[in-house]
Design a protein around this motif. Structure first.
Motif, PDB file in Angstrom:
ATOM      1  N   ALA A 168      31.621  44.617  50.615  1.00 20.35           N
ATOM      2  CA  ALA A 168      30.872  44.700  49.350  1.00 20.35           C
ATOM      3  C   ALA A 168      30.044  43.443  49.052  1.00 20.35           C
ATOM      4  O   ALA A 168      29.051  43.523  48.307  1.00 20.35           O
ATOM      5  CB  ALA A 168      31.841  44.948  48.189  1.00 20.35           C
ATOM      6  N   ALA A 169      30.424  42.316  49.626  1.00 19.31           N
ATOM      7  CA  ALA A 169      29.781  41.038  49.263  1.00 19.31           C
ATOM      8  C   ALA A 169      28.246  41.067  49.310  1.00 19.31           C
ATOM      9  O   ALA A 169      27.595  40.594  48.379  1.00 19.31           O
ATOM     10  CB  ALA A 169      30.339  39.906  50.119  1.00 19.31           C
ATOM     11  N   PRO A 170      27.640  41.633  50.368  1.00 18.36           N
ATOM     12  CA  PRO A 170      26.159  41.603  50.390  1.00 18.36           C
ATOM     13  C   PRO A 170      25.515  42.497  49.334  1.00 18.36           C
ATOM     14  O   PRO A 170      24.325  42.364  49.073  1.00 18.36           O
ATOM     15  CB  PRO A 170      25.813  42.137  51.791  1.00 18.36           C
ATOM     16  N   TYR A 171      26.277  43.419  48.735  1.00 18.41           N
ATOM     17  CA  TYR A 171      25.694  44.401  47.819  1.00 18.41           C
ATOM     18  C   TYR A 171      25.966  44.107  46.340  1.00 18.41           C
ATOM     19  O   TYR A 171      25.300  44.648  45.474  1.00 18.41           O
ATOM     20  CB  TYR A 171      26.263  45.800  48.120  1.00 18.41           C
ATOM     21  N   THR A 172      27.005  43.319  46.065  1.00 14.08           N
ATOM     22  CA  THR A 172      27.415  43.191  44.663  1.00 14.08           C
ATOM     23  C   THR A 172      27.174  41.785  44.101  1.00 14.08           C
ATOM     24  O   THR A 172      27.125  40.802  44.854  1.00 14.08           O
ATOM     25  CB  THR A 172      28.898  43.600  44.491  1.00 14.08           C
ATOM     26  N   ASP A 173      27.044  41.723  42.793  1.00 13.46           N
ATOM     27  CA  ASP A 173      26.933  40.431  42.111  1.00 13.46           C
ATOM     28  C   ASP A 173      28.270  40.031  41.502  1.00 13.46           C
ATOM     29  O   ASP A 173      28.545  38.856  41.307  1.00 13.46           O
ATOM     30  CB  ASP A 173      25.879  40.510  41.001  1.00 13.46           C
ATOM     31  N   ILE A 174      29.062  41.050  41.132  1.00 13.87           N
ATOM     32  CA  ILE A 174      30.366  40.806  40.509  1.00 13.87           C
ATOM     33  C   ILE A 174      31.389  41.704  41.200  1.00 13.87           C
ATOM     34  O   ILE A 174      31.170  42.919  41.323  1.00 13.87           O
ATOM     35  CB  ILE A 174      30.331  41.140  38.996  1.00 13.87           C
ATOM     36  N   PHE A 175      32.478  41.134  41.637  1.00 13.71           N
ATOM     37  CA  PHE A 175      33.584  41.938  42.176  1.00 13.71           C
ATOM     38  C   PHE A 175      34.453  42.393  41.020  1.00 13.71           C
ATOM     39  O   PHE A 175      34.776  41.604  40.130  1.00 13.71           O
ATOM     40  CB  PHE A 175      34.465  41.101  43.109  1.00 13.71           C
ATOM     41  N   GLN A 176      34.839  43.651  41.035  1.00  7.29           N
ATOM     42  CA  GLN A 176      35.814  44.139  40.048  1.00  7.29           C
ATOM     43  C   GLN A 176      37.165  44.278  40.737  1.00  7.29           C
ATOM     44  O   GLN A 176      37.270  44.875  41.797  1.00  7.29           O
ATOM     45  CB  GLN A 176      35.359  45.500  39.507  1.00  7.29           C
ATOM     46  N   ILE A 177      38.192  43.690  40.112  1.00  6.91           N
ATOM     47  CA  ILE A 177      39.564  43.905  40.575  1.00  6.91           C
ATOM     48  C   ILE A 177      40.185  44.859  39.567  1.00  6.91           C
ATOM     49  O   ILE A 177      40.270  44.562  38.371  1.00  6.91           O
ATOM     50  CB  ILE A 177      40.358  42.577  40.647  1.00  6.91           C
ATOM     51  N   GLY A 178      40.609  46.010  40.041  1.00  8.12           N
ATOM     52  CA  GLY A 178      41.077  47.074  39.161  1.00  8.12           C
ATOM     53  C   GLY A 178      42.464  46.810  38.600  1.00  8.12           C
ATOM     54  O   GLY A 178      43.217  45.952  39.094  1.00  8.12           O
ATOM     55  N   ALA A 179      42.778  47.565  37.556  1.00 12.29           N
ATOM     56  CA  ALA A 179      44.062  47.414  36.875  1.00 12.29           C
ATOM     57  C   ALA A 179      45.237  47.511  37.851  1.00 12.29           C
ATOM     58  O   ALA A 179      46.206  46.752  37.761  1.00 12.29           O
ATOM     59  CB  ALA A 179      44.183  48.482  35.800  1.00 12.29           C
ATOM     60  N   ARG A 180      45.128  48.444  38.782  1.00  5.32           N
ATOM     61  CA  ARG A 180      46.241  48.664  39.721  1.00  5.32           C
ATOM     62  C   ARG A 180      46.437  47.497  40.674  1.00  5.32           C
ATOM     63  O   ARG A 180      47.466  47.399  41.337  1.00  5.32           O
ATOM     64  CB  ARG A 180      46.012  49.966  40.499  1.00  5.32           C
ATOM     65  N   ASN A 181      45.443  46.641  40.789  1.00  5.72           N
ATOM     66  CA  ASN A 181      45.534  45.502  41.710  1.00  5.72           C
ATOM     67  C   ASN A 181      45.609  44.150  41.003  1.00  5.72           C
ATOM     68  O   ASN A 181      45.456  43.115  41.646  1.00  5.72           O
ATOM     69  CB  ASN A 181      44.325  45.510  42.648  1.00  5.72           C
ATOM     70  N   MET A 182      45.855  44.177  39.690  1.00 11.38           N
ATOM     71  CA  MET A 182      45.819  42.908  38.960  1.00 11.38           C
ATOM     72  C   MET A 182      46.791  41.876  39.525  1.00 11.38           C
ATOM     73  O   MET A 182      46.554  40.683  39.481  1.00 11.38           O
ATOM     74  CB  MET A 182      46.105  43.104  37.467  1.00 11.38           C
ATOM     75  N   GLN A 183      47.896  42.350  40.061  1.00 15.20           N
ATOM     76  CA  GLN A 183      48.857  41.386  40.635  1.00 15.20           C
ATOM     77  C   GLN A 183      48.960  41.506  42.152  1.00 15.20           C
ATOM     78  O   GLN A 183      49.997  41.201  42.738  1.00 15.20           O
ATOM     79  CB  GLN A 183      50.225  41.552  39.995  1.00 15.20           C
ATOM     80  N   ASN A 184      47.859  41.946  42.768  1.00 12.70           N
ATOM     81  CA  ASN A 184      47.812  41.938  44.240  1.00 12.70           C
ATOM     82  C   ASN A 184      47.360  40.526  44.629  1.00 12.70           C
ATOM     83  O   ASN A 184      46.176  40.230  44.724  1.00 12.70           O
ATOM     84  CB  ASN A 184      46.810  43.004  44.712  1.00 12.70           C
ATOM     85  N   PHE A 185      48.343  39.655  44.809  1.00 17.17           N
ATOM     86  CA  PHE A 185      48.038  38.228  44.887  1.00 17.17           C
ATOM     87  C   PHE A 185      47.193  37.849  46.106  1.00 17.17           C
ATOM     88  O   PHE A 185      46.347  36.965  46.021  1.00 17.17           O
ATOM     89  CB  PHE A 185      49.339  37.411  44.823  1.00 17.17           C
ATOM     90  N   ASP A 186      47.408  38.544  47.230  1.00 13.99           N
ATOM     91  CA  ASP A 186      46.577  38.238  48.408  1.00 13.99           C
ATOM     92  C   ASP A 186      45.117  38.600  48.135  1.00 13.99           C
ATOM     93  O   ASP A 186      44.200  37.881  48.531  1.00 13.99           O
ATOM     94  CB  ASP A 186      47.082  38.998  49.640  1.00 13.99           C
ATOM     95  N   LEU A 187      44.929  39.729  47.423  1.00 19.81           N
ATOM     96  CA  LEU A 187      43.562  40.149  47.070  1.00 19.81           C
ATOM     97  C   LEU A 187      42.927  39.131  46.113  1.00 19.81           C
ATOM     98  O   LEU A 187      41.756  38.769  46.256  1.00 19.81           O
ATOM     99  CB  LEU A 187      43.602  41.543  46.427  1.00 19.81           C
ATOM    100  N   LEU A 188      43.711  38.658  45.151  1.00 21.86           N
ATOM    101  CA  LEU A 188      43.202  37.677  44.188  1.00 21.86           C
ATOM    102  C   LEU A 188      42.794  36.380  44.897  1.00 21.86           C
ATOM    103  O   LEU A 188      41.740  35.808  44.608  1.00 21.86           O
ATOM    104  CB  LEU A 188      44.249  37.381  43.109  1.00 21.86           C
TER     105      LEU A 188
END
Ligand code: PEP
Ligand code: MN
Length: 350
Positions: A168-188
């Motif tokens: 997604a990096a080349p296409y987006t200006d802002i990454f959204q981290i969804g509610a279900r992943n709020m505590q996905n620490f590796d993703l954060l």
């Protein structure tokens, strides 16, 4: 403990203090001209060291970087088309999912005309059932970027894994981290390293402290471009609203943290006819923007059909929330003015 150095920072002294800390087995991180030291509330500084220091703060929350103790002033995030936070009000809108090119191209024009400056649209969808529409992936991102560029809008889109951040990096200006992943620490941690603004949604059952600590995972990677999104939390009654919009949390997050706070009334309400009420409540409570789902034919939407607004319903809502935002800004922006007005009134009565 936070040691705030005078500027320009005396690098030699700062390194000396860092060495001291290491010897004492303390953990410290350097951010801007601050040295944050964990689990310490006292450090002996000699006179030379003291002379290089502006102030020492000994009480701070665990989510130190996101706190107003660390940074009293609002964070303002600068993207290609927006300044998010502070006194600005940012409208982000678009479909739950990017479904095809024609729909996103048309919606980009419609939400822009209504006053949005960021277009949303999911290409990687966190669906409750694996048999539901999962999003168009990179093809969807291509459509989203092209539609945004045609209208001069920023893009916000959700990522659910480290691999998707890269896609997604080349296409987006802002990454959204969804509610279900709020505590996905590796993703954060991974999104913290990606070097772009991140909109972090509150987890379905997350406390305010858990949310701020989740944001801290991003900040600890050196990325303080974070937007906090209140999108409703689970409660005992989902008969009439999908979630419970925690309006109080918006005010609390504004108080505790310097990050921009925005409201998502679509996922909070789950019903199109309730979106406007919750959006207005959120903005009255201090939200500095809103994230709203808009679809040209909500009944036929491939995800979140019940809660998406038509462009015709969305446009007047933008007008209303902008007025509310202007109204609730006034006391924050003009303490000096209101004092002088009060003084004048007193004098007039004399
Ligand atoms: C979405 O924005 O479409 C979404 C899935 O949101 P949330 O993570 O808040 O449920
Ligand atoms: Mn959705």
């Amino acid at each position: 403990m936070i040691i705030q150095f005078k500027q320009p920072v005396n690098q030699a002294i700062m390194q000396e203090i860092l060495r001291k800390l290491k010897e004492a087995h303390y953990h410290g991180i350097l951010v801007k001209h601050h040295l944050v030291i964990f689990d310490v509330d006292h450090l002996d500084l000699n006179q030379r060291e003291q002379a290089a220091v502006a102030q020492v703060i000994t009480k701070q929350p665990r989510y130190v970087l996101g706190s107003r103790v660390f940074q009293p002033e609002d964070t303002i995030i600068r993207t290609a088309h927006n300044q998010i936070g502070g006194a600005n009000f940012t409208v982000m809108a678009g479909p739950c999912s990017v479904e095809n090119q024609a729909m996103i191209t048309e919606l980009a024009a419609k939400v822009k005309t209504a006053g949005a400056t960021v277009i949303r649209g999911g290409a990687f969808k966190p669906r409750t059932s694996p048999y539901d529409f999962q999003g168009l992936g990179e093809t969807g991102l291509r459509y989203l970027r092209a539609a945004a560029d045609e209208q001069g809008l920023d893009v916000i889109t959700e990522v659910m894994s480290e691999a998707e951040i890269g896609i997604a990096a080349p296409y987006t200006d802002i990454f959204q981290i969804g509610a279900r992943n709020m505590q996905n620490f590796d993703l954060l941690k991974a999104v913290g390293k990606a070097g772009k603004p991140v909109a972090l949604k509150r987890g379905l059952a997350a406390t305010i402290d858990e949310m701020l600590n989740a944001a801290e995972y991003i900040a600890a990677q050196g990325n303080l471009q974070i937007i906090l999104v209140e999108r409703g939390i689970r409660s005992f009654d989902s008969t009439y609203t999908r979630n419970v919009l925690d309006v109080g949390a918006i005010a609390v997050l504004r108080k505790l943290s310097h990050y921009p706070v925005i409201v998502d009334p679509s996922h909070a309400s789950g019903h199109a006819d309730l979106v406007a009420s919750l959006a207005k409540a959120g903005v009255a409570a201090g939200a500095q923007g809103m994230l709203v789902e808009v679809h040209q034919d909500p009944a036929k939407a491939l995800s979140d059909a019940a809660q998406q607004l038509t462009p015709a319903a969305f446009a007047p809502l933008v007008q209303q929330v902008q007025q509310i935002h202007a109204l609730v800004q006034e006391p924050m922006q003009g303490p000096a003015n209101s004092t002088s007005v009060m003084k004048k009134n007193v004098e007039a009565h004399d």
